[in-house]
Design a protein around this motif. Sequence first.
Motif, short mmCIF file in Angstrom:
data_model
loop_
_atom_site.label_atom_id
_atom_site.label_comp_id
_atom_site.label_asym_id
_atom_site.label_seq_id
_atom_site.Cartn_x
_atom_site.Cartn_y
_atom_site.Cartn_z
N LEU A 138 0.93 -1.09 0.08
CA LEU A 138 -0.14 -0.16 0.04
C LEU A 138 0.56 1.24 0.04
N SER A 139 2.17 1.08 -0.14
CA SER A 139 3.04 2.38 0.27
C SER A 139 3.08 3.28 -0.86
N GLN A 140 2.34 3.05 -2.22
CA GLN A 140 2.26 3.88 -3.28
C GLN A 140 1.36 4.85 -3.08
N TYR A 141 0.21 4.70 -2.12
CA TYR A 141 -0.87 5.70 -2.12
C TYR A 141 -0.59 6.78 -1.35
N LEU A 154 -8.91 -4.55 11.71
CA LEU A 154 -8.63 -3.08 11.94
C LEU A 154 -7.46 -2.79 12.89
N THR A 155 -7.16 -3.55 13.74
CA THR A 155 -5.81 -3.38 14.31
C THR A 155 -4.77 -3.81 13.53
N SER A 156 -4.60 -5.00 12.72
CA SER A 156 -3.63 -5.21 12.05
C SER A 156 -3.69 -4.26 10.76
N LEU A 157 -4.68 -3.76 10.26
CA LEU A 157 -4.46 -2.83 9.23
C LEU A 157 -4.00 -1.49 9.66
N LEU A 158 -4.33 -1.02 10.89
CA LEU A 158 -3.49 0.09 11.32
C LEU A 158 -2.18 -0.07 11.49
N ASP A 159 -1.73 -1.26 12.15
CA ASP A 159 -0.26 -1.51 12.10
C ASP A 159 0.39 -1.49 10.81
N LYS A 160 -0.04 -1.88 9.69
CA LYS A 160 0.55 -2.02 8.76
C LYS A 160 0.53 -0.46 7.94
N ILE A 161 -0.42 0.05 8.05
CA ILE A 161 -0.39 1.31 7.11
C ILE A 161 -0.03 2.45 8.15
N CYS A 162 0.44 2.30 9.45
CA CYS A 162 0.97 3.21 10.18
C CYS A 162 2.58 3.09 10.19
N LEU A 163 3.01 2.17 9.43
CA LEU A 163 4.51 2.24 8.95
C LEU A 163 4.60 3.11 8.11
N ASN A 164 3.76 3.61 7.27
CA ASN A 164 4.12 4.59 6.09
C ASN A 164 4.01 6.01 6.81
N THR A 165 4.80 6.65 7.67
CA THR A 165 4.69 7.88 8.00
C THR A 165 4.51 8.74 7.17
N LYS A 166 3.91 10.02 7.51
CA LYS A 166 3.73 11.03 6.45
C LYS A 166 2.57 10.90 5.49
N ARG A 187 -0.20 7.30 17.14
CA ARG A 187 0.51 7.53 16.23
C ARG A 187 -0.11 8.19 14.99
N LEU A 188 -1.28 8.83 15.35
CA LEU A 188 -2.00 9.80 14.50
C LEU A 188 -2.38 11.08 15.06
N GLU A 189 -2.10 11.97 14.26
CA GLU A 189 -2.17 13.28 14.84
C GLU A 189 -3.00 14.32 13.78
N ASN A 190 -3.29 15.39 14.29
CA ASN A 190 -3.81 16.55 13.49
C ASN A 190 -5.32 16.13 12.75
N GLU A 191 -6.04 15.90 13.63
CA GLU A 191 -7.29 15.46 13.15
C GLU A 191 -8.27 16.62 12.76
N SER A 192 -8.74 16.44 11.61
CA SER A 192 -9.49 17.47 11.09
C SER A 192 -10.74 17.14 10.33
N LYS A 193 -11.59 18.02 10.27
CA LYS A 193 -13.19 17.61 9.24
C LYS A 193 -12.96 17.93 8.10
N LEU A 194 -12.81 17.22 6.83
CA LEU A 194 -12.65 17.75 5.56
C LEU A 194 -13.81 18.00 4.76
N MET A 195 -14.89 17.45 5.02
CA MET A 195 -16.08 17.60 4.37
C MET A 195 -17.25 17.01 4.99
N ASP A 196 -18.63 17.71 4.85
CA ASP A 196 -19.79 17.17 5.34
C ASP A 196 -20.04 16.16 4.40
#
Length: 330
Positions: A138-141, A154-166, A187-196
């Motif tokens: 998934l690193s290309q996205y 979900l636990t495993s998925l977040l462990d995987k994608i959180c390896l891709n910092t930034k 591991r996650l920061e800067n929460e925001s609401k993008l759209m309704d």
Amino acid sequence: MNKNNSFFLQINKLKDKEFNEFCDQYFNFLPSKIEAQLRPSIDQSSTYAGEKLEDSALSTSWYDYYKMILLLEDNRKTMVDLGSAYSKGSILCHALGLQSISSIEVIEQRVAYSKGILKELSLENSLIHHENALTMDLSQYDIYFIYQPVSNFLTSLLDKICLNTKKVIWAIESHGDLISRLELDTRLENESKLMDLNSPRHLPYLFQFHICHSNSNQLVDMERRLFEAKYITIETDLYRFGKIRWCVKVKNIDIDYLNNVQNIIINEKRFSGLDLQNKIIEINPTLSEQQIYYLDQEYLTFEGKEQKILKHILYPKNYVELLSSGLVKT
């Protein structure tokens, strides 16, 4: 975006319900028959551990996906839809001649249905993948789109994608506690609401989180260990009796984060993170063969009567609590 694209010219001025109804007709989108065929097998062995998908979890609207495409195109970013069901985002991209949203779905019949829609319109289908998100690269996205419930998957998925910092997570609340779970993950920061959102959800927003590092906190570590647990020891403070420690053999376990607290459901019994009387103190404790023997039993014959075992007590002494006879030393 090519504003001379014939599909774009038809949808450009449509909003909300009109947009969704137009897309349903244009793509001849009627997945209910597929879901009816899938339902028995999904109910018996869910797509994700601990999860039986509700229809609402599969129905992010065409219009919401279109608004995401506009955001992605404006920022020149790509997104992968993890567990995309019928891959509406990718279908729209192919119709618009764009590459903004790729889709990953593990259930073959859903993927075949989505690709069949595109084939009928003589469109490409290269953005739709029949893959497992836990094994695909998934690193290309740039952006990961998730809306799964809290689960081992979900636990495993977040462990995987959180390896891709930034990189960035986009999330929609479809089950009631996903956003709370993400808010508690350091591991996650800067929460925001993008759209309704146009789709009916517990929280009507598209949320964004930035992946800052890959080191999980104590709460996430606990979650990971709980989903792998075979036995769990609980300490209970009993009025007038004092503290006891009892052990359960895990048959099923669920975790939720309602009210921003980690709540654990073991064998249908709920342990709230706010409950000071009952505390989980050890996962997969060291047990003797005799203790394991009794933990593997649901009933015990005592004084000539078969009785249901209510608790397996380890401290202050080894007891079983029987339905009729109460505490019996083992």
